[in-house]
Structures are given as structure tokens and as C-alpha cells.
Design a protein around this motif. Structure first.
Motif, PDB file in Angstrom:
ATOM      1  N   ARG A  79       0.824  -1.207   0.000  1.00  0.00           N
ATOM      2  CA  ARG A  79       0.000   0.000   0.000  1.00  0.00           C
ATOM      3  C   ARG A  79       0.865   1.267   0.000  1.00  0.00           C
ATOM      4  N   PRO A  80       0.451   2.294  -0.725  1.00  0.00           N
ATOM      5  CA  PRO A  80       1.198   3.563  -0.700  1.00  0.00           C
ATOM      6  C   PRO A  80       1.179   4.176   0.689  1.00  0.00           C
ATOM      7  N   GLY A  81       2.286   4.761   1.076  1.00  0.00           N
ATOM      8  CA  GLY A  81       2.365   5.410   2.381  1.00  0.00           C
ATOM      9  C   GLY A  81       2.949   4.543   3.462  1.00  0.00           C
ATOM     10  N   VAL A  82       3.124   3.240   3.203  1.00  0.00           N
ATOM     11  CA  VAL A  82       3.781   2.363   4.172  1.00  0.00           C
ATOM     12  C   VAL A  82       5.284   2.447   3.940  1.00  0.00           C
ATOM     13  N   ASP A  83       6.014   2.829   4.973  1.00  0.00           N
ATOM     14  CA  ASP A  83       7.449   3.057   4.823  1.00  0.00           C
ATOM     15  C   ASP A  83       8.282   1.806   5.044  1.00  0.00           C
ATOM     16  N   GLY A  84       7.760   0.847   5.791  1.00  0.00           N
ATOM     17  CA  GLY A  84       8.570  -0.325   6.042  1.00  0.00           C
ATOM     18  C   GLY A  84       7.961  -1.214   7.095  1.00  0.00           C
ATOM     19  N   VAL A  85       8.846  -2.008   7.731  1.00  0.00           N
ATOM     20  CA  VAL A  85       8.373  -3.088   8.583  1.00  0.00           C
ATOM     21  C   VAL A  85       9.314  -3.279   9.762  1.00  0.00           C
TER      22      VAL A  85
END
Length: 303
Positions: A79-85
Motif C-alpha cells: 500500500r502507498p504510504g507504508v514506509d517499512g516493517v
């Protein structure tokens, strides 16, 4: 919205026949700056299972299936806007093999030895990553759970290990993400994290003083009442955690939105509340969180 599918058989085959591929992929991973122009992060978290904490709401085994969890994570990371984990080595390496960690912020969970419900739960040993492991593999930071129980001797060992990790991560140029709680054991022996503002503020001050430098220390804090006063306890960037998703989602989103207006709030790091929403729509839940953190995600991502 349909979830992203994952070929678990291919993952197992690679682990069986080409285990060295994991090291090769870490070395080749395409990295990005820690934060973009807006200075905010949205990270999806998946490190609870390594402490034996598999429950979501009233389902004590909700996270038992790795294939199901990976599909939820893959959906979230798409999804757009997810920077990482944020995750433990096993989870991150599955995502790495799936090709999902390029251009992502990757934070390794370090101390998972405080197993949920154990007599030694507050002696939270560093059983996953060490700072040197994170640096060698090219991850972007390390997260440590740091619970403080004044009546439990295990707290001293956890504080010492967390302090050492903060120093070592800073020396390696990596983010040190400290997740503090003021804790105690209830009458039933279970560890309880105190989520009143004063207790969280005390935990912030303890966390802020860990290590030989605070230059690269970030805090991972629960959203509680009076967050403006809580976040005023430190100048360190704070990522707000989602917690166990028992509240109504709309109420949860509203509390996140309010907390994110505080000057030191730098984003969200959320696991079960996004991966296991009540309606099952992972993409929709993640999109709400991305909008809260970044507004228009297309404007906030680094090139």
C-alpha cells in the motif's frame, strides 16, 4: 479488497536448497533514507509471535498461521504510504525472499526472550538480532522492548542489555527504537503494562537515559490519555504503537490522529490493529493509517 497471495512452498524450497540466498539478498537490498521530506514513518510490525503472543482480540491463535500472516504483511507493504516493517529475523527473511523489502525501512526486533506468561517474562533477553547483526545485514535499526517492574529483578538485566544495544546501534549509525513500559504483575501473576499518563512518562524518562548517547534513539510509545503531556517528556522522535486492537477502529484512528499532532510524534508503528482489522480488510485499514501519518503518501516518499 483481495489480499496479496504468497507462495509458501517456494519460500520453504529456497530455505531448503539455497539458504545462502538470504545473505545475498540482504547484501543486494535497495535501501532508502530513514525518513522522507515530511519526517514521518509508518511501519508495520510483526514481532509478537516470537514471544509466543499469537492472540488478537478473542482469538488466542490468530497469528498461528505463517502463510496467513505473510499474506497480510504483503498486502500492507503493497500500500502507498507504508514506509517499512518491524520484525524478527524469521519474518523479515520471508519478506526478503518475497522481494518486499527493497526501498523499505527495515527494523529488526532484538529482545524476544521475555515469553508471554513466563515466570521470567521481564528478564527480556536479546534472543534475536544484536546490533552487529543488523549492521552487517544492512537493516535500518533495532527495536528493544524495555519493561520496568520495580519488584522484578529481571528488569535490571533488561535495562543493562537495552543500554548496551542503544550504544552499539548508535555507533553503527542505526536507529535505536526503545519501547518502554512501566509494568507490574497482577494478582494472577500476569505482567500488566500501566497505561496511565504518569506511568508512561516515567518509562519515557528511563528509556531516554539508556546508553552512552541518545543521538539515534527513537521511542515507541502507547497512545494513552493526555498524549501532549506524555510526549513532552522527551525531545526524541516517537512512533506511536497500535497495541492490542480491542477498541472500535474509528475510535482508535481518532486517538492516533490526535496524538500525531504533538511535536515529537513522528508516525506510527502498528501490527495487529492493521494486520487483523475486525472486518478483515487489511488494505483499507493500512490506507487509513497512511493518510493519518502522511496525508497524501505520494508527496512524502523519498525518490
Amino acid at each position: 479488497m483481495d489480499r496479496v497471495s504468497v507462495d509458501v512452498r517456494a519460500l520453504t524450497t529456497t530455505r531448503l536448497r539455497e539458504p545462502e540466498r538470504i545473505d545475498h539478498l540482504w547484501a543486494a537490498r535497495r535501501r532508502r533514507p530513514l525518513v522522507g521530506d515530511d519526517g514521518r514513518l509508518l511501519l508495520v510490525a510483526c514481532d509478537h509471535p516470537a514471544r509466543g503472543a499469537l492472540g488478537v482480540r478473542d482469538d488466542g491463535m490468530a497469528m498461528a498461521s505463517r502463510s496467513d500472516t505473510l499474506e497480510r504483511l504483503a498486502t500492507a507493504l503493497s500500500r502507498p504510504g507504508v514506509d517499512g516493517v518491524l520484525g524478527t529475523p524469521d519474518v523479515l527473511e520471508d519478506l526478503l525472499l518475497l522481494g518486499l523489502l527493497d526501498d523499505a525501512v527495515v527494523v529488526g526486533s532484538m529482545n524476544r526472550g521475555g515469553l508471554q506468561g513466563a515466570s521470567f517474562e521481564l528478564d527480556d533477553r536479546f534472543t534475536a538480532y544484536a546490533a552487529a547483526d543488523l549492521a552487517r545485514r544492512g537493516l535500518d535499526g533495532g527495536k528493544m522492548l524495555t519493561r520496568v517492574d520495580l519488584a522484578d529483578e529481571g528488569t535490571a538485566a533488561t535495562l543493562a542489555a537495552s543500554a548496551r544495544a542503544v550504544t552499539e546501534l548508535a555507533d553503527a549509525g542505526l536507529m535505536a527504537m526503545v519501547e518502554p513500559f512501566w509494568s507490574s504483575r497482577g494478582a494472577d501473576g500476569r505482567v500488566v503494562n500501566h497505561l496511565d499518563p504518569d506511568s508512561v512518562i516515567r518509562s519515557v524518562h528511563v528509556a531516554a537515559g539508556l546508553g552512552a548517547t541518545s543521538a539515534r534513539t527513537w521511542l515507541k510509545l502507547p497512545v494513552v490519555d493526555d498524549m501532549a503531556r506524555v510526549l513532552d517528556a522527551s525531545t526524541m522522535p516517537a512512533l506511536l504503537l497500535g497495541g492490542d486492537p480491542t477498541a472500535d477502529p474509528e475510535q482508535t484512528y481518532a486517538t492516533w490522529a490526535d496524538a500525531l499532532t504533538c511535536p515529537s510524534a513522528a508516525g506510527l508503528v502498528v501490527g495487529r490493529a492493521l494486520l487483523y482489522p475486525p472486518d478483515g480488510d487489511v488494505a483499507a485499514a493500512v490506507d487509513v493509517a497512511a493518510h493519518l501519518v502522511h496525508g497524501d503518501p505520494a508527496r512524502s516518499h523519498p525518490a
